[in-house]
Design an enzyme around this catalytic site. Sequence first.
Site, PDB file in Angstrom:
ATOM      1  N   TYR A   1     -12.396  -3.931  -2.873  1.00  0.00           N
ATOM      2  CA  TYR A   1     -13.563  -3.551  -3.678  1.00  0.00           C
ATOM      3  C   TYR A   1     -14.616  -4.646  -3.792  1.00  0.00           C
ATOM      4  O   TYR A   1     -15.810  -4.401  -3.638  1.00  0.00           O
ATOM      5  CB  TYR A   1     -13.166  -3.081  -5.089  1.00  0.00           C
ATOM      6  CG  TYR A   1     -14.338  -2.521  -5.872  1.00  0.00           C
ATOM      7  CD1 TYR A   1     -14.835  -1.253  -5.582  1.00  0.00           C
ATOM      8  CD2 TYR A   1     -14.971  -3.261  -6.862  1.00  0.00           C
ATOM      9  CE1 TYR A   1     -15.933  -0.745  -6.256  1.00  0.00           C
ATOM     10  CE2 TYR A   1     -16.062  -2.764  -7.547  1.00  0.00           C
ATOM     11  CZ  TYR A   1     -16.543  -1.508  -7.247  1.00  0.00           C
ATOM     12  OH  TYR A   1     -17.617  -1.008  -7.916  1.00  0.00           O
TER      13      TYR A   1
ATOM     14  N   ARG B   1      -8.709  -0.117   4.277  1.00  0.00           N
ATOM     15  CA  ARG B   1      -8.367   0.145   2.884  1.00  0.00           C
ATOM     16  C   ARG B   1      -9.149  -0.755   1.935  1.00  0.00           C
ATOM     17  O   ARG B   1      -9.364  -0.392   0.780  1.00  0.00           O
ATOM     18  CB  ARG B   1      -6.872  -0.099   2.640  1.00  0.00           C
ATOM     19  CG  ARG B   1      -5.910   0.647   3.512  1.00  0.00           C
ATOM     20  CD  ARG B   1      -5.754   2.121   3.217  1.00  0.00           C
ATOM     21  NE  ARG B   1      -5.273   2.466   1.910  1.00  0.00           N
ATOM     22  CZ  ARG B   1      -4.343   3.414   1.677  1.00  0.00           C
ATOM     23  NH1 ARG B   1      -3.747   4.033   2.677  1.00  0.00           N
ATOM     24  NH2 ARG B   1      -4.003   3.737   0.460  1.00  0.00           N
TER      25      ARG B   1
ATOM     26  N   ILE C   1       5.741  -4.134  10.214  1.00  0.00           N
ATOM     27  CA  ILE C   1       5.913  -3.674   8.833  1.00  0.00           C
ATOM     28  C   ILE C   1       5.519  -2.210   8.859  1.00  0.00           C
ATOM     29  O   ILE C   1       4.352  -1.864   8.914  1.00  0.00           O
ATOM     30  CB  ILE C   1       5.076  -4.499   7.842  1.00  0.00           C
ATOM     31  CG1 ILE C   1       5.510  -5.967   7.889  1.00  0.00           C
ATOM     32  CG2 ILE C   1       5.220  -3.943   6.427  1.00  0.00           C
ATOM     33  CD1 ILE C   1       4.730  -6.886   6.968  1.00  0.00           C
TER      34      ILE C   1
ATOM     35  N   THR D   1       0.834  -1.204   0.000  1.00  0.00           N
ATOM     36  CA  THR D   1       0.000   0.000   0.000  1.00  0.00           C
ATOM     37  C   THR D   1       0.867   1.251   0.000  1.00  0.00           C
ATOM     38  O   THR D   1       0.609   2.205  -0.749  1.00  0.00           O
ATOM     39  CB  THR D   1      -0.911   0.016   1.242  1.00  0.00           C
ATOM     40  OG1 THR D   1      -1.683  -1.182   1.268  1.00  0.00           O
ATOM     41  CG2 THR D   1      -1.834   1.216   1.230  1.00  0.00           C
ATOM     42  N   THR D   2       1.907   1.271   0.840  1.00  0.00           N
ATOM     43  CA  THR D   2       2.785   2.428   0.945  1.00  0.00           C
ATOM     44  C   THR D   2       3.549   2.676  -0.350  1.00  0.00           C
ATOM     45  O   THR D   2       3.946   3.804  -0.646  1.00  0.00           O
ATOM     46  CB  THR D   2       3.770   2.246   2.116  1.00  0.00           C
ATOM     47  OG1 THR D   2       3.019   1.895   3.285  1.00  0.00           O
ATOM     48  CG2 THR D   2       4.563   3.495   2.394  1.00  0.00           C
TER      49      THR D   2
ATOM     50  N   TYR E   1      -2.369 -10.148   4.751  1.00  0.00           N
ATOM     51  CA  TYR E   1      -2.350  -8.714   5.062  1.00  0.00           C
ATOM     52  C   TYR E   1      -3.786  -8.251   5.266  1.00  0.00           C
ATOM     53  O   TYR E   1      -4.538  -8.087   4.316  1.00  0.00           O
ATOM     54  CB  TYR E   1      -1.670  -7.970   3.909  1.00  0.00           C
ATOM     55  CG  TYR E   1      -1.564  -6.468   4.034  1.00  0.00           C
ATOM     56  CD1 TYR E   1      -1.914  -5.778   5.191  1.00  0.00           C
ATOM     57  CD2 TYR E   1      -1.076  -5.727   2.957  1.00  0.00           C
ATOM     58  CE1 TYR E   1      -1.794  -4.410   5.277  1.00  0.00           C
ATOM     59  CE2 TYR E   1      -0.951  -4.350   3.037  1.00  0.00           C
ATOM     60  CZ  TYR E   1      -1.309  -3.693   4.191  1.00  0.00           C
ATOM     61  OH  TYR E   1      -1.200  -2.327   4.260  1.00  0.00           O
TER      62      TYR E   1
ATOM     63  N   LYS F   1      -0.044  -9.792   8.635  1.00  0.00           N
ATOM     64  CA  LYS F   1       0.214  -8.389   8.942  1.00  0.00           C
ATOM     65  C   LYS F   1      -1.121  -7.805   9.372  1.00  0.00           C
ATOM     66  O   LYS F   1      -2.054  -7.684   8.565  1.00  0.00           O
ATOM     67  CB  LYS F   1       0.758  -7.644   7.723  1.00  0.00           C
ATOM     68  CG  LYS F   1       0.918  -6.143   7.959  1.00  0.00           C
ATOM     69  CD  LYS F   1       1.313  -5.396   6.687  1.00  0.00           C
ATOM     70  CE  LYS F   1       1.354  -3.896   6.932  1.00  0.00           C
ATOM     71  NZ  LYS F   1       1.673  -3.128   5.704  1.00  0.00           N
TER      72      LYS F   1
END
Length: 299
Positions: free
Chosen positions: A111, A143, A208, A47-48, A138, A167
């Site tokens: 989504y 998000r 993380i 994501t980052t 994750y 995560k």
Amino acid sequence: MDQNIIIGAMTALITPFKNGKIDEKGYENLIKRQIKNKIDAVVPVGTTGECATLTHDEHRICIEIAVSVCKNTSTKVLAGAGSNSTHEAVGLAEFAREHGADGILSVTPYYNKPTQKGLYLHYKAIAKAVSDIPVLLYNVPGRCGCEVETDTIIKLFNDCENIYGVKEASGNIDKCVDLLAHEPRLIVMSGEDAINYPILSNGGKGVISVTSNLLPNYTSKLTHLALDNKFLEAKKINDEMYNINKIMFCESNPIPIKAAMFIAGLIESLEYRLPLCEPSKENLIKIEKIMKQYDIKGF
């Protein structure tokens, strides 16, 4: 698989851009800085790393660079390989494995809002496709619009030999307690910088981190102290990092961290991929002010 699992201090890498393209040399330098500051693993294209706006070719380039830079070092590569489409996630995971990544980090499909059965089948397909390297789930419902529930995570852990943990980025410490209370063998990694210490002190095996793009030395020391059961010393560092951890999420990640990296002179240009854009002037001032509280090491 136990000897191959990836734990410790990890950095969710930003992706630097220059004139609209990946700044490949800049990316290499950022990874070298992480290695120098004793980060156990780098995590490209999560994501980052703005993975949602990268092309698949760009995604692959980032993985290749990370693997190349980390080769013959003690820093591993946990490659981001997630998608809202299972066949695309499998393809990215297979590419990462074939090109030398040490493991896979796979975000919850976004989504679609799949059921728990759908999430189970999605992750099982990925794990099967790359059965010889470790896979870290994750969970980031804020998000993705859906959550991998405790029972599903534990079922995947028990049914898929190479799924070794999760995560946990829900921001919910209760979820971490729940997971480890029901399956103490599970590896839980903090995905929320503000609660790195609480997760580590509850039995988490690493972090993380977003903030560690800027302060890898702080993050590495905090994590390794906690893993050595030196919790009071680790908490002190976590408390010192509180202000920077909070301001890094004053706008959607990775907007603040990229701004901070630019202010610190660690990236050449402040570029994002739309719909992400530069932070407000007010937040930029706040970020710069808080950064002055820390000793930010350069290259």
